[in-house]
Design a protein around this motif. Sequence first.
Motif, PDB file in Angstrom:
ATOM      1  N   MET A  65       0.793  -1.217   0.000  1.00 50.72           N
ATOM      2  CA  MET A  65       0.000   0.000   0.000  1.00 50.72           C
ATOM      3  C   MET A  65       0.832   1.277   0.000  1.00 50.72           C
ATOM      4  O   MET A  65       0.282   2.359  -0.245  1.00 50.72           O
ATOM      5  N   ALA A  66       2.125   1.200   0.283  1.00 46.39           N
ATOM      6  CA  ALA A  66       2.926   2.423   0.384  1.00 46.39           C
ATOM      7  C   ALA A  66       2.894   3.235  -0.907  1.00 46.39           C
ATOM      8  O   ALA A  66       2.613   4.443  -0.884  1.00 46.39           O
ATOM      9  N   ASN A  67       3.164   2.601  -2.036  1.00 51.34           N
ATOM     10  CA  ASN A  67       3.162   3.349  -3.301  1.00 51.34           C
ATOM     11  C   ASN A  67       1.764   3.790  -3.698  1.00 51.34           C
ATOM     12  O   ASN A  67       1.580   4.869  -4.275  1.00 51.34           O
ATOM     13  N   ILE A  68       0.763   2.965  -3.392  1.00 51.73           N
ATOM     14  CA  ILE A  68      -0.618   3.324  -3.760  1.00 51.73           C
ATOM     15  C   ILE A  68      -1.069   4.571  -3.006  1.00 51.73           C
ATOM     16  O   ILE A  68      -1.648   5.499  -3.588  1.00 51.73           O
ATOM     17  N   VAL A  69      -0.805   4.627  -1.700  1.00 53.60           N
ATOM     18  CA  VAL A  69      -1.238   5.772  -0.890  1.00 53.60           C
ATOM     19  C   VAL A  69      -0.323   6.969  -1.089  1.00 53.60           C
ATOM     20  O   VAL A  69      -0.793   8.101  -1.300  1.00 53.60           O
ATOM     21  N   LEU A  70       0.989   6.744  -1.037  1.00 54.03           N
ATOM     22  CA  LEU A  70       1.930   7.864  -1.012  1.00 54.03           C
ATOM     23  C   LEU A  70       2.260   8.408  -2.398  1.00 54.03           C
ATOM     24  O   LEU A  70       2.405   9.626  -2.564  1.00 54.03           O
ATOM     25  N   SER A  73       7.476  11.186  -4.467  1.00 51.34           N
ATOM     26  CA  SER A  73       8.379  10.572  -5.431  1.00 51.34           C
ATOM     27  C   SER A  73       8.578   9.095  -5.103  1.00 51.34           C
ATOM     28  O   SER A  73       8.764   8.727  -3.936  1.00 51.34           O
ATOM     29  N   PRO A  74       8.568   8.214  -6.121  1.00 49.85           N
ATOM     30  CA  PRO A  74       8.872   6.800  -5.865  1.00 49.85           C
ATOM     31  C   PRO A  74      10.229   6.599  -5.209  1.00 49.85           C
ATOM     32  O   PRO A  74      10.415   5.682  -4.398  1.00 49.85           O
ATOM     33  N   ALA A  75      11.216   7.452  -5.563  1.00 48.17           N
ATOM     34  CA  ALA A  75      12.536   7.329  -4.956  1.00 48.17           C
ATOM     35  C   ALA A  75      12.473   7.576  -3.458  1.00 48.17           C
ATOM     36  O   ALA A  75      13.107   6.867  -2.658  1.00 48.17           O
ATOM     37  N   LEU A  76      11.696   8.567  -3.038  1.00 48.20           N
ATOM     38  CA  LEU A  76      11.543   8.884  -1.614  1.00 48.20           C
ATOM     39  C   LEU A  76      10.861   7.730  -0.884  1.00 48.20           C
ATOM     40  O   LEU A  76      11.266   7.351   0.226  1.00 48.20           O
ATOM     41  N   ILE A  77       9.843   7.160  -1.511  1.00 48.97           N
ATOM     42  CA  ILE A  77       9.152   6.009  -0.906  1.00 48.97           C
ATOM     43  C   ILE A  77      10.099   4.817  -0.823  1.00 48.97           C
ATOM     44  O   ILE A  77      10.124   4.097   0.190  1.00 48.97           O
ATOM     45  N   GLY A  78      10.883   4.606  -1.870  1.00 51.09           N
ATOM     46  CA  GLY A  78      11.843   3.509  -1.865  1.00 51.09           C
ATOM     47  C   GLY A  78      12.858   3.639  -0.743  1.00 51.09           C
ATOM     48  O   GLY A  78      13.217   2.647  -0.095  1.00 51.09           O
ATOM     49  N   VAL A  79      13.323   4.855  -0.483  1.00 48.40           N
ATOM     50  CA  VAL A  79      14.274   5.078   0.611  1.00 48.40           C
ATOM     51  C   VAL A  79      13.616   4.769   1.953  1.00 48.40           C
ATOM     52  O   VAL A  79      14.222   4.129   2.824  1.00 48.40           O
ATOM     53  N   ALA A  80      12.357   5.207   2.137  1.00 46.78           N
ATOM     54  CA  ALA A  80      11.654   4.927   3.392  1.00 46.78           C
ATOM     55  C   ALA A  80      11.501   3.424   3.604  1.00 46.78           C
ATOM     56  O   ALA A  80      11.760   2.905   4.704  1.00 46.78           O
ATOM     57  N   ILE A  81      11.087   2.715   2.570  1.00 48.38           N
ATOM     58  CA  ILE A  81      10.923   1.259   2.679  1.00 48.38           C
ATOM     59  C   ILE A  81      12.259   0.591   2.964  1.00 48.38           C
ATOM     60  O   ILE A  81      12.353  -0.320   3.797  1.00 48.38           O
ATOM     61  N   PHE A  82      13.302   1.042   2.306  1.00 48.25           N
ATOM     62  CA  PHE A  82      14.627   0.467   2.541  1.00 48.25           C
ATOM     63  C   PHE A  82      15.050   0.652   4.000  1.00 48.25           C
ATOM     64  O   PHE A  82      15.562  -0.279   4.634  1.00 48.25           O
ATOM     65  N   ILE A  83      14.804   1.838   4.548  1.00 50.13           N
ATOM     66  CA  ILE A  83      15.215   2.121   5.924  1.00 50.13           C
ATOM     67  C   ILE A  83      14.478   1.228   6.908  1.00 50.13           C
ATOM     68  O   ILE A  83      15.098   0.554   7.738  1.00 50.13           O
ATOM     69  N   PHE A  96       6.255   8.785   8.120  1.00 49.66           N
ATOM     70  CA  PHE A  96       6.032   7.418   7.654  1.00 49.66           C
ATOM     71  C   PHE A  96       7.225   6.528   8.015  1.00 49.66           C
ATOM     72  O   PHE A  96       7.051   5.389   8.483  1.00 49.66           O
ATOM     73  N   THR A  97       8.428   7.046   7.834  1.00 49.84           N
ATOM     74  CA  THR A  97       9.619   6.262   8.160  1.00 49.84           C
ATOM     75  C   THR A  97       9.686   5.963   9.655  1.00 49.84           C
ATOM     76  O   THR A  97       9.932   4.819  10.067  1.00 49.84           O
ATOM     77  N   ALA A  98       9.452   6.976  10.490  1.00 45.58           N
ATOM     78  CA  ALA A  98       9.536   6.788  11.943  1.00 45.58           C
ATOM     79  C   ALA A  98       8.468   5.828  12.451  1.00 45.58           C
ATOM     80  O   ALA A  98       8.735   4.948  13.282  1.00 45.58           O
ATOM     81  N   SER A  99       7.238   5.966  11.953  1.00 45.61           N
ATOM     82  CA  SER A  99       6.139   5.120  12.445  1.00 45.61           C
ATOM     83  C   SER A  99       6.306   3.668  11.993  1.00 45.61           C
ATOM     84  O   SER A  99       5.987   2.730  12.732  1.00 45.61           O
ATOM     85  N   THR A 100       6.819   3.477  10.784  1.00 42.84           N
ATOM     86  CA  THR A 100       7.040   2.098  10.331  1.00 42.84           C
ATOM     87  C   THR A 100       8.232   1.453  11.053  1.00 42.84           C
ATOM     88  O   THR A 100       8.231   0.241  11.281  1.00 42.84           O
ATOM     89  N   LEU A 101       9.229   2.240  11.418  1.00 45.13           N
ATOM     90  CA  LEU A 101      10.315   1.714  12.245  1.00 45.13           C
ATOM     91  C   LEU A 101       9.767   1.189  13.575  1.00 45.13           C
ATOM     92  O   LEU A 101      10.154   0.112  14.040  1.00 45.13           O
ATOM     93  N   LEU A 102       8.862   1.947  14.166  1.00 39.43           N
ATOM     94  CA  LEU A 102       8.246   1.523  15.423  1.00 39.43           C
ATOM     95  C   LEU A 102       7.415   0.258  15.219  1.00 39.43           C
ATOM     96  O   LEU A 102       7.499  -0.696  16.014  1.00 39.43           O
ATOM     97  N   PHE A 103       6.612   0.230  14.146  1.00 37.38           N
ATOM     98  CA  PHE A 103       5.771  -0.941  13.905  1.00 37.38           C
ATOM     99  C   PHE A 103       6.607  -2.200  13.698  1.00 37.38           C
ATOM    100  O   PHE A 103       6.315  -3.252  14.289  1.00 37.38           O
ATOM    101  N   TYR A 104       7.647  -2.122  12.878  1.00 34.22           N
ATOM    102  CA  TYR A 104       8.412  -3.335  12.584  1.00 34.22           C
ATOM    103  C   TYR A 104       9.289  -3.775  13.758  1.00 34.22           C
ATOM    104  O   TYR A 104       9.668  -4.943  13.828  1.00 34.22           O
ATOM    105  N   THR A 105       9.583  -2.865  14.667  1.00 31.34           N
ATOM    106  CA  THR A 105      10.217  -3.292  15.914  1.00 31.34           C
ATOM    107  C   THR A 105       9.255  -4.179  16.707  1.00 31.34           C
ATOM    108  O   THR A 105       9.640  -5.240  17.219  1.00 31.34           O
ATOM    109  N   CYS A 106       7.999  -3.748  16.788  1.00 38.10           N
ATOM    110  CA  CYS A 106       6.977  -4.559  17.468  1.00 38.10           C
ATOM    111  C   CYS A 106       6.725  -5.868  16.724  1.00 38.10           C
ATOM    112  O   CYS A 106       6.539  -6.925  17.347  1.00 38.10           O
ATOM    113  N   PHE A 107       6.722  -5.807  15.399  1.00 39.53           N
ATOM    114  CA  PHE A 107       6.432  -6.993  14.595  1.00 39.53           C
ATOM    115  C   PHE A 107       7.491  -8.081  14.787  1.00 39.53           C
ATOM    116  O   PHE A 107       7.185  -9.272  14.734  1.00 39.53           O
TER     117      PHE A 107
END
Length: 487
Positions: free
Chosen positions: A59-64, A71-81, A141-152
């Motif tokens: 959903m990241a690319n669909i929403v963002l 930019s897809p590049a910005l989303i790609g960097v967030a997902i990579f991080i 988005f980057t900070a919140s997903t970092l928190l989520f995947y720590t919990c995951f």
Amino acid sequence: MDGASRARPRNLTMETPAKQTSRWNARTKPEDRVPALEKYAYALGAVPLGTGMQVINRMANIVLNMGLGLSPALIGVAIFIFRMWDAFTDPVMGAISDNARWKWGRRRPYLVIGSVLCALVFPLVWLFGRGWSHQAIFAYFTASTLLFYTCFTFFSVPYLSLAAEMTPDYHERTHLISLRAFVNKLVAIGVGWLFALVTLDWFEDELEGMRWASLLVSLVFLVFGILPALFSRERFHKQAMQQRKTPLVASLRATLSAKPFLMLVSMVLLMVMATMMSNSLGLYLNVYYVCHADKAAAAQIEGWSATAGMAVSILSIPVFNLLSRRLGKTRALAIDLWLLLLASLAKWVLVNPAHPHGLVLSAVLQAPGLTGIWILLPSMQADVCDWDELNTGCRREGSYSSVFTWFNKTGLSISLLLANLILVVSGFEVELGAGQRATTMLWMRILYCLIPVAAVACILFVLRKYPLTEPRCRDIRAELERRRGVV
């Protein structure tokens, strides 16, 4: 560990050839079978596992990008991080659970903790404002997903480790992971329809639709994440309670020195990168090449592709179980890879604006190959845990599962970053809609087909050298039971 546990057998190290003349009885002993309630409760844990692993990527690319114009590049960097962070926390969690000494088990308490934390945090991922700058949305988005995947990580690593501990039988492990794969395919069908769900007229935009969907995801974690903790049994728990705790660095060193395991994770890395890069490019080809920027039509094709593909995947699960029993996991995997190679070549013809539903047929053709891989590779990883116990005297399911997922997630992180960078380098611009450059679409189509073909060819080469054949695994189990008894 006592001296017997540390002793290396002279005739069962990896370099010793397997007894190819020995034949397996494909039947599983009654005492090795996982009881039905325990088996199905464990399999249902794949609902939150698959949801956590797939939804944000999908959903990241669909929403963002499609919805808010990032930019897809910005989303790609967030997902990579956040995916690389997720990958690096896995070995830490693997060592924690391996060294845990809870009376309820090494894994099950963490399933409860992880499920509750994920349910609380997932809706926070989508609470950024529409009017925020692109940089602010990226940072949140980057900070919140970092928190989520720590919990995951608290849930996913112990859950995946548990499969290797529920039975010592070569074939019962494949059957257990097949059930997990079956549930994961059902999850993938639901995730495939998320695009259509969040673009319904009920919602202001994709972001509002995703916010409502996130509440459903939280409920999934609370209900299905706790089930395996309640009903699963850790058969090696008593043995693990008596073994010495292993520090993280020492555990990782031992894990990464296991040659069969390194061969296995190289196959995982290749497969994940090929699949995710191809899927990411396929989403954009669907929307902007096949459907001429009609997102509603593309969402329907995406949904039907997921449904048809997963239906075929479900039907192919017993086929690969049968192939594994009759031929062994390595030969079954070779057949699976050849099927995937042919399906990947067919993509060139099936991605066609004149016949939009060719994408549905493409998903159907790929489904058996992708299914077999994610049944057989995790089952082969469970066999590596026995090989490790034979050579070291320790059970390190958590370390092996976490490093296995580390390679999985590292491949995922790199592939999604590369896929988004390919969009930028190829000249893709979301503002152009259906008017993308012809060369952009051509290169996206070439890579959509070529990347998985190259990956499958490399995996077939590695598989030829893989040493843990079925007779070999039987010999390993016999020696282990001679040493420490039956579990």
